[in-house]
Design a protein around this motif. Structure first.
Motif, PDB file in Angstrom:
ATOM      1  N   ASN A 177       0.847  -1.188   0.000  1.00  0.00           N
ATOM      2  CA  ASN A 177       0.000   0.000   0.000  1.00  0.00           C
ATOM      3  C   ASN A 177       0.888   1.245   0.000  1.00  0.00           C
ATOM      4  O   ASN A 177       1.458   1.608   1.023  1.00  0.00           O
ATOM      5  CB  ASN A 177      -0.907  -0.009   1.238  1.00  0.00           C
ATOM      6  N   ASN A 178       0.992   1.895  -1.142  1.00  0.00           N
ATOM      7  CA  ASN A 178       1.805   3.108  -1.257  1.00  0.00           C
ATOM      8  C   ASN A 178       1.047   4.373  -0.858  1.00  0.00           C
ATOM      9  O   ASN A 178       1.596   5.471  -0.914  1.00  0.00           O
ATOM     10  CB  ASN A 178       2.313   3.270  -2.688  1.00  0.00           C
ATOM     11  N   ASP A 179      -0.224   4.212  -0.443  1.00  0.00           N
ATOM     12  CA  ASP A 179      -1.045   5.384  -0.137  1.00  0.00           C
ATOM     13  C   ASP A 179      -0.954   5.818   1.317  1.00  0.00           C
ATOM     14  O   ASP A 179      -0.973   7.020   1.612  1.00  0.00           O
ATOM     15  CB  ASP A 179      -2.511   5.094  -0.478  1.00  0.00           C
ATOM     16  N   GLY A 180      -0.910   4.871   2.250  1.00  0.00           N
ATOM     17  CA  GLY A 180      -0.949   5.271   3.648  1.00  0.00           C
ATOM     18  C   GLY A 180      -0.508   4.175   4.596  1.00  0.00           C
ATOM     19  O   GLY A 180      -0.277   3.031   4.198  1.00  0.00           O
ATOM     20  N   ARG A 212       3.392   2.625   5.283  1.00  0.00           N
ATOM     21  CA  ARG A 212       3.238   2.897   3.852  1.00  0.00           C
ATOM     22  C   ARG A 212       4.442   2.364   3.076  1.00  0.00           C
ATOM     23  O   ARG A 212       5.596   2.578   3.451  1.00  0.00           O
ATOM     24  CB  ARG A 212       3.110   4.405   3.652  1.00  0.00           C
ATOM     25  N   GLY A 213       4.163   1.647   1.979  1.00  0.00           N
ATOM     26  CA  GLY A 213       5.218   1.174   1.090  1.00  0.00           C
ATOM     27  C   GLY A 213       5.815  -0.173   1.439  1.00  0.00           C
ATOM     28  O   GLY A 213       6.666  -0.676   0.700  1.00  0.00           O
ATOM     29  N   MET A 214       5.385  -0.791   2.539  1.00  0.00           N
ATOM     30  CA  MET A 214       5.933  -2.086   2.942  1.00  0.00           C
ATOM     31  C   MET A 214       5.134  -3.221   2.301  1.00  0.00           C
ATOM     32  O   MET A 214       3.905  -3.202   2.294  1.00  0.00           O
ATOM     33  CB  MET A 214       5.892  -2.238   4.463  1.00  0.00           C
ATOM     34  N   LYS A 215       5.837  -4.224   1.815  1.00  0.00           N
ATOM     35  CA  LYS A 215       5.174  -5.397   1.240  1.00  0.00           C
ATOM     36  C   LYS A 215       4.833  -6.384   2.351  1.00  0.00           C
ATOM     37  O   LYS A 215       5.615  -6.584   3.283  1.00  0.00           O
ATOM     38  CB  LYS A 215       6.080  -6.054   0.211  1.00  0.00           C
ATOM     39  N   PHE A 216       3.664  -7.010   2.205  1.00  0.00           N
ATOM     40  CA  PHE A 216       3.264  -7.999   3.201  1.00  0.00           C
ATOM     41  C   PHE A 216       2.296  -8.995   2.570  1.00  0.00           C
ATOM     42  O   PHE A 216       1.698  -8.752   1.524  1.00  0.00           O
ATOM     43  CB  PHE A 216       2.632  -7.333   4.422  1.00  0.00           C
ATOM     44  N   LYS A 217       2.144 -10.122   3.227  1.00  0.00           N
ATOM     45  CA  LYS A 217       1.118 -11.096   2.870  1.00  0.00           C
ATOM     46  C   LYS A 217       0.486 -11.602   4.154  1.00  0.00           C
ATOM     47  O   LYS A 217       1.091 -11.541   5.235  1.00  0.00           O
ATOM     48  CB  LYS A 217       1.674 -12.253   2.045  1.00  0.00           C
ATOM     49  N   GLU A 231      -6.587   3.680   8.004  1.00  0.00           N
ATOM     50  CA  GLU A 231      -5.485   4.091   7.123  1.00  0.00           C
ATOM     51  C   GLU A 231      -5.329   5.607   7.216  1.00  0.00           C
ATOM     52  O   GLU A 231      -6.326   6.338   7.205  1.00  0.00           O
ATOM     53  CB  GLU A 231      -5.797   3.677   5.684  1.00  0.00           C
ATOM     54  N   ILE A 232      -4.099   6.085   7.327  1.00  0.00           N
ATOM     55  CA  ILE A 232      -3.862   7.528   7.366  1.00  0.00           C
ATOM     56  C   ILE A 232      -2.928   7.930   6.240  1.00  0.00           C
ATOM     57  O   ILE A 232      -1.996   7.209   5.885  1.00  0.00           O
ATOM     58  CB  ILE A 232      -3.298   7.994   8.733  1.00  0.00           C
ATOM     59  N   PHE A 233      -3.206   9.099   5.669  1.00  0.00           N
ATOM     60  CA  PHE A 233      -2.401   9.646   4.577  1.00  0.00           C
ATOM     61  C   PHE A 233      -1.605  10.843   5.092  1.00  0.00           C
ATOM     62  O   PHE A 233      -2.173  11.768   5.675  1.00  0.00           O
ATOM     63  CB  PHE A 233      -3.291  10.141   3.423  1.00  0.00           C
TER      64      PHE A 233
END
Length: 492
Positions: A177-180, A212-217, A231-233
């Motif tokens: 999620n690159n948004d928040g 924000r920006g971290m990959k996860f599964k 979620e916060i921006f």
């Protein structure tokens, strides 16, 4: 000649072999470093973290250097969020991005120019949101649905509130999620979250923050799941200031847990790693796992917190203290002292105030309030306020407990008592207006017609029962007596 006693040296010192890490439990097989905002360091293979520098010419075992910068390069030290990773293959090794079909239930733009956004002046409530039946094939990333929000990730100001519901573990699939930043609250079932920084097992009663920006599964060890996401921006989750409380209390920094480095050796094809940018979804294929970080250090990290550890405070004499005393995490807005978000919890505690109306008093405030229930019973709401459901009040919308709760509270013999036993309810409170989505208002299938106004029908004008006494007092000071306005008869 006097004898000289022989000096024998004894070693009375015991030294720890490493810094403190948590122990595994029956519900959580993983271990964690502790602290909030620390600059952590972790390596799954000894010696892979470079000595006294971040970017050596060559890294041990041929690992690649990759940095994540979560704030501006010139942010003050106290606000700077960064991490350095040493990994088998860098994230840049992928096969490009392809747009995905939009999720019609996922929103990121909350201007009223968006035709899928609307406002409501009244209280709203939802029965528990549906959970996919086992075998439906819905994973965490595809089970996201937006309820309300404000602002825009493009403008780097605002927030969104989502629910998630899934029945399938993510496999060779990741989400970024690159948004928040996402604060995740499981309500049903544990989440086995694998991140680039390590693994976290998160159960109902715990929160997890993925930056924000971290990959996860996300794996589902207990079967179908449901929960809430804040979620916060453009802002960061922080601990609230303690003011006159002093150094300790509320959510203590030492109770937050950050994973240890953990990596996979996997060169298989990852077909559908999804990336969210500006509310749009993209697929990114690659022929290696994104979870191959052998060592890392920094303070831009994922973490979790068990809300049962919260140290509650309250009045020990009379009256109420504002609900900000229940704040676990906060996020600043661009307006000083008007938080973008306060995350509050209502959990087991003592109520000892004397001569006091103990439930939440009737009130209107400038904040928008969104409540959910993780487990237990939270009295005074509508009968539809159950675990997995939600309620909502926009700014200045009148709200408070039902007539039955009011009556009990005004007639009770006040003694010290435990409240919210076996319960964790929460509130997302924002200084911003939070418009609602079409999913929340039209498609969820669990919205009440509106928050049942009948629950306040019993709040009649009791003052009128005491007019004789009131007028007697008014006569003493030479004031005009009170007379109820006569009802006009309807002429047929």
């Amino acid at each position: 000649m006097p004898s000289v006693a022989r000096r024998v040296r004894h070693n009375h010192t015991v030294t720890a072999k490493s810094s403190y890490i948590t122990a595994p439990t029956k519900k959580d097989p993983y271990q964690y470093q502790v602290g909030f905002g620390n600059r952590f360091a972790s390596e799954a293979v000894p010696g892979v973290l470079p000595e006294a520098q971040n970017c050596p010419q060559r890294v041990k075992y041929g690992l690649y250097i990759e940095s994540m910068t979560g704030t501006s390069f010139v942010a003050p030290r106290a606000e700077s969020k960064t991490a350095w990773m040493y990994r088998v293959r860098p994230s840049v090794a992928h096969k490009g991005f392809t747009p995905l079909e939009p999720n019609p239930d996922l929103e990121a733009e909350f201007s009223l120019t968006n035709p899928h956004i609307q406002v409501s002046p009244t209280q709203l409530a939802w029965h528990p949101f549906a959970v996919p039946q086992a075998g439906s094939g819905v994973d965490f990333a595809r089970g996201l649905k937006t309820l309300c929000g404000a602002g825009s990730p493009i403008l780097r100001e605002g927030l969104a509130i989502h629910i998630y519901a899934a029945d399938k573990s993510m496999e060779n699939d990741a989400f970024c999620n690159n948004d928040g930043h996402m604060l995740i609250l499981p309500q049903q079932g544990r989440l086995d979250i694998q991140t680039e920084f390590g693994r976290m097992m998160v159960r109902p009663g715990e929160l997890a923050v993925l930056q924000r920006g971290m990959k996860f599964k996300v794996g589902l060890p207990d079967g179908p799941v449901r929960g809430y996401i804040q979620e916060i921006f453009g802002s960061q989750f922080e601990l609230p200031e303690l003011g006159p409380l002093g150094s300790h209390g509320l959510a203590n920094p030492r109770d937050f847990e950050t994973p240890l480095a953990s990596f996979d050796v996997d060169q298989s094809t990852w077909e559908s790693s999804a990336c969210r940018v500006g509310g749009r979804l993209f697929s990114c294929k690659q022929d290696h796992t994104p979870f191959d970080v052998v060592g890392w250090h920094g303070n831009y990290v994922p973490y979790k917190y068990a809300m049962e550890k919260f140290v509650g405070v309250g009045s020990i004499s009379k009256d109420h203290i504002d609900p900000s005393i229940f704040c676990v995490l906060t996020a600043k807005s661009k307006i000083p002292n008007h938080p973008l978000l306060d995350f509050l919890i209502f959990s087991p505690r003592w109520d000892v105030s004397t001569g006091t109306f103990r439930p939440p008093f009737y009130h209107r405030n400038s904040s928008t309030e969104f409540m959910g229930l993780l487990y237990g019973v939270y009295g005074g709401r509508s009968d539809g306020f159950q675990p997995g459901g939600a309620s909502y009040e926009t700014g200045f919308c009148p709200h408070g407990v039902s007539y039955e709760e009011f009556k009990k509270a005004t007639e009770a013999d006040l003694k010290p008592m435990r409240i919210h036993e076996g319960t964790i309810a929460f509130m997302f409170e924002s200084s911003m207006m939070l418009p609602l989505t079409d999913y929340a208002m039209k498609r969820s299938g669990v919205l009440h017609a509106e928050h049942e106004p009948q629950m306040w029908d019993g709040l009649r004008a009791q003052f009128l029962d005491h007019l004789d006494d009131v007028n007697a007092e008014l006569r003493k000071i030479g004031a005009q007596e009170v007379k109820p306005k006569e009802k006009y008869a309807t002429v047929v």
